[in-house]
Motif scaffolding. Sequence first.
Motif, short mmCIF file in Angstrom:
data_model
loop_
_atom_site.label_atom_id
_atom_site.label_comp_id
_atom_site.label_asym_id
_atom_site.label_seq_id
_atom_site.Cartn_x
_atom_site.Cartn_y
_atom_site.Cartn_z
N GLU A 159 0.87 -1.18 0.00
CA GLU A 159 0.00 0.00 0.00
C GLU A 159 0.90 1.23 0.00
O GLU A 159 1.66 1.44 0.95
CB GLU A 159 -0.86 -0.03 1.27
N LEU A 160 0.83 2.01 -1.08
CA LEU A 160 1.77 3.12 -1.23
C LEU A 160 1.49 4.23 -0.22
O LEU A 160 0.33 4.49 0.13
CB LEU A 160 1.71 3.67 -2.65
N THR A 161 2.57 4.87 0.24
CA THR A 161 2.43 5.97 1.20
C THR A 161 3.02 7.27 0.65
O THR A 161 2.99 8.30 1.31
CB THR A 161 3.16 5.63 2.52
N GLU A 162 3.55 7.20 -0.56
CA GLU A 162 4.18 8.37 -1.16
C GLU A 162 3.13 9.44 -1.46
O GLU A 162 2.01 9.12 -1.86
CB GLU A 162 4.86 7.93 -2.46
N THR A 163 3.51 10.68 -1.27
CA THR A 163 2.58 11.78 -1.54
C THR A 163 2.07 11.69 -2.98
O THR A 163 2.86 11.55 -3.92
CB THR A 163 3.29 13.14 -1.32
N GLY A 164 0.79 11.78 -3.16
CA GLY A 164 0.20 11.71 -4.51
C GLY A 164 -0.25 10.31 -4.89
O GLY A 164 -1.07 10.14 -5.79
N LYS A 165 0.33 9.30 -4.24
CA LYS A 165 -0.05 7.91 -4.54
C LYS A 165 -0.62 7.21 -3.31
O LYS A 165 -0.86 6.00 -3.33
CB LYS A 165 1.16 7.12 -5.04
N SER A 166 -0.76 7.95 -2.25
CA SER A 166 -1.16 7.37 -0.97
C SER A 166 -2.45 6.56 -1.08
O SER A 166 -3.44 7.02 -1.66
CB SER A 166 -1.33 8.50 0.06
N GLY A 167 -2.40 5.35 -0.56
CA GLY A 167 -3.57 4.48 -0.57
C GLY A 167 -3.63 3.55 -1.76
O GLY A 167 -4.35 2.54 -1.73
N GLN A 168 -2.88 3.84 -2.83
CA GLN A 168 -2.86 2.94 -4.00
C GLN A 168 -2.14 1.64 -3.64
O GLN A 168 -1.23 1.64 -2.81
CB GLN A 168 -2.15 3.59 -5.18
N GLU A 169 -2.54 0.55 -4.30
CA GLU A 169 -1.88 -0.74 -4.07
C GLU A 169 -0.99 -1.10 -5.24
O GLU A 169 -1.30 -0.79 -6.39
CB GLU A 169 -2.93 -1.82 -3.83
N GLU A 170 0.09 -1.78 -4.91
CA GLU A 170 1.03 -2.19 -5.96
C GLU A 170 1.55 -3.58 -5.63
O GLU A 170 1.75 -3.90 -4.46
CB GLU A 170 2.19 -1.19 -6.02
N ARG A 171 1.74 -4.39 -6.67
CA ARG A 171 2.36 -5.70 -6.46
C ARG A 171 3.85 -5.58 -6.74
O ARG A 171 4.24 -5.14 -7.82
CB ARG A 171 1.77 -6.73 -7.42
N VAL A 172 4.65 -5.97 -5.80
CA VAL A 172 6.10 -5.96 -5.99
C VAL A 172 6.57 -7.41 -6.06
O VAL A 172 6.56 -8.12 -5.05
CB VAL A 172 6.80 -5.19 -4.84
N HIS A 173 6.91 -7.87 -7.25
CA HIS A 173 7.34 -9.26 -7.43
C HIS A 173 8.76 -9.46 -6.91
O HIS A 173 9.57 -8.54 -6.93
CB HIS A 173 7.26 -9.64 -8.91
N TYR A 174 9.02 -10.67 -6.46
CA TYR A 174 10.37 -10.95 -5.96
C TYR A 174 10.81 -12.37 -6.32
O TYR A 174 9.97 -13.25 -6.53
CB TYR A 174 10.45 -10.75 -4.44
N ASP A 175 12.12 -12.54 -6.39
CA ASP A 175 12.71 -13.88 -6.42
C ASP A 175 13.21 -14.25 -5.02
O ASP A 175 13.19 -15.41 -4.62
CB ASP A 175 13.86 -13.93 -7.42
N TRP A 176 13.71 -13.22 -4.31
CA TRP A 176 14.20 -13.39 -2.94
C TRP A 176 13.60 -12.27 -2.10
O TRP A 176 13.52 -11.13 -2.57
CB TRP A 176 15.74 -13.31 -2.90
#
Lengths: 55, 485
Positions: B97-114
């Motif tokens: 859940e993004l907290t950056e000003t202007g994007k607050s509240g938006q959701e993002e998927r961050v893919h990972y291998d590790w």
Amino acid sequence: MSATKPPAGTRTPFEQTYYPPVPTEFTKKMRTNLLWQIFRFAVINVKILRMVRKH
Amino acid sequence: MARLVILGAGIAGQTAALHARRRLGRDHEVVVVSPNSKWNWIPSNIWVGVGVMTPEQVTFPLRPVYEKTGIAFVQGKAVSVHPEGDGDSGKPYVKVELTETGKSGQEERVHYDWLVNATGPKLNFDATPGLGPQKNSLSVCTFDHAAHTSKAFDETVARMKAGEKQTLLIGTGHGNCTCQGAAFEYIFNVEFELRRRGVRDKARVVWLSNEHELGDFGMGGMFIRRGGYVTHSRVFTESLYTERGIEWITRAAVKEVAPGEASYETLDGDERSLKFDFAMLLPPFSGVGLKAFDRAGADITPSVFAPNGFMLVDGDYAKKPYEEWSPEDWPRTYQSPKFPNVFAVGIAFAPPHAISKPMTSPKGTPIFPTPPRTGMPTGVMAREVAFNIVDMIKGNATAPKRQASLAHMGAACIASAGAGLFRGTAVSMTLFPIVPDFRKYPDTGRDLDWTFGEIGLAGHWIKHLLHFGFIYKAKANPLWTMVPE
């Protein structure tokens, strides 16, 4: 430093602060004695670096 | 190309990110996810809390450091881990859940291998009614809290200068708090500042904590050689409190903080209360509340996280009595047993049990410290985990080889007792190992050749040097690797 001391009479007989050891004036002075503390600075750093090198 | 995602940008997260980035080269990606835009050298927050430092002196913006080093930064709060991906894809990801000003509240998927979970703790003020800076007590856990506390301290001093007597209560705000060291530093800095400002005679300074004895610090205390004796840290600590006229109340679980009054239960079951004019009481910690879901979307949180929210790793979590605790219970590689590409370091990993002996009041209230896992050990475990992941990404290893068990690791700790270039003092301590081993060291649990403690100006100089050194290192300035963890 214009410091006030801790309240006098805090070592009331048979209360909690009556029993622990308290430092002598000499011990307290050595804690801020520049020459002694420069030496301790070196000693403590060696101790810490030895600990760091263990990992 | 592999993608390493690190949740958290505290001491553990920053250490892991910088070491991984440096060793991985540009073929692989390092991503840091943190809700905060700033890095905070938390050990200096106690100085912010008495007005000796400003929040700006203990923080710096993260983004420029990551742009310089080639680390991707997602400013947001991780809410769930999906180690098997989901129905669309088997690619693991973290929902943020993004907290950056202007994007607050938006959701993002961050893919990972590790994945490295270095989220640190949730400051669980809600565990005690009335606890916390939003309610009836103060905190120095974050730089914002510390700045707020500094203002309250100034107001308290102003009342003393006007002739009023004030009671200052400092310690832990729950029966299972950790980080007594931070509260210890804060009460000593407060007492030092009261003397420096010429109002010590107007102040009653009281320590209130869940430790069984003073000097426990969540590590069961420690033994040191001193004056021809092998002495427990209780003696050393009680001496420091007595010398400064600080009263102490131990074996106490704060049950409620009302405006100007703290109620607490003692280990013998008594219910007591203490009126205060100023109270800085630390909260207990819990995990940040991350959830975990399998590919079908079923909640698998209990198999990834302990009930307190910390992540299960390669420790022995079997329930057993204190007498059966073993140093070998403690994790070595911090790898999740369920998902080998997931690790947890710093406060985020679940300790197998306490270090201090568990105690419960007749009313069933647990009153004992939970184990500390901050500072030097956090940096060491983060570095070793980063190196292990780098080795596995590069194909140099198929499993973690480096180990950083708290049962086989020592620590150095500098606890400020007052700031000042010539009048300041700090307690310098080293101990080995952190988790005592009473089979190897039957009387003391630790190696006395590696365990010591003393107070003096030299300690203050070292504490101040650590402040600048670790901020320099966290900024990844030239030769940052020369600064040890």
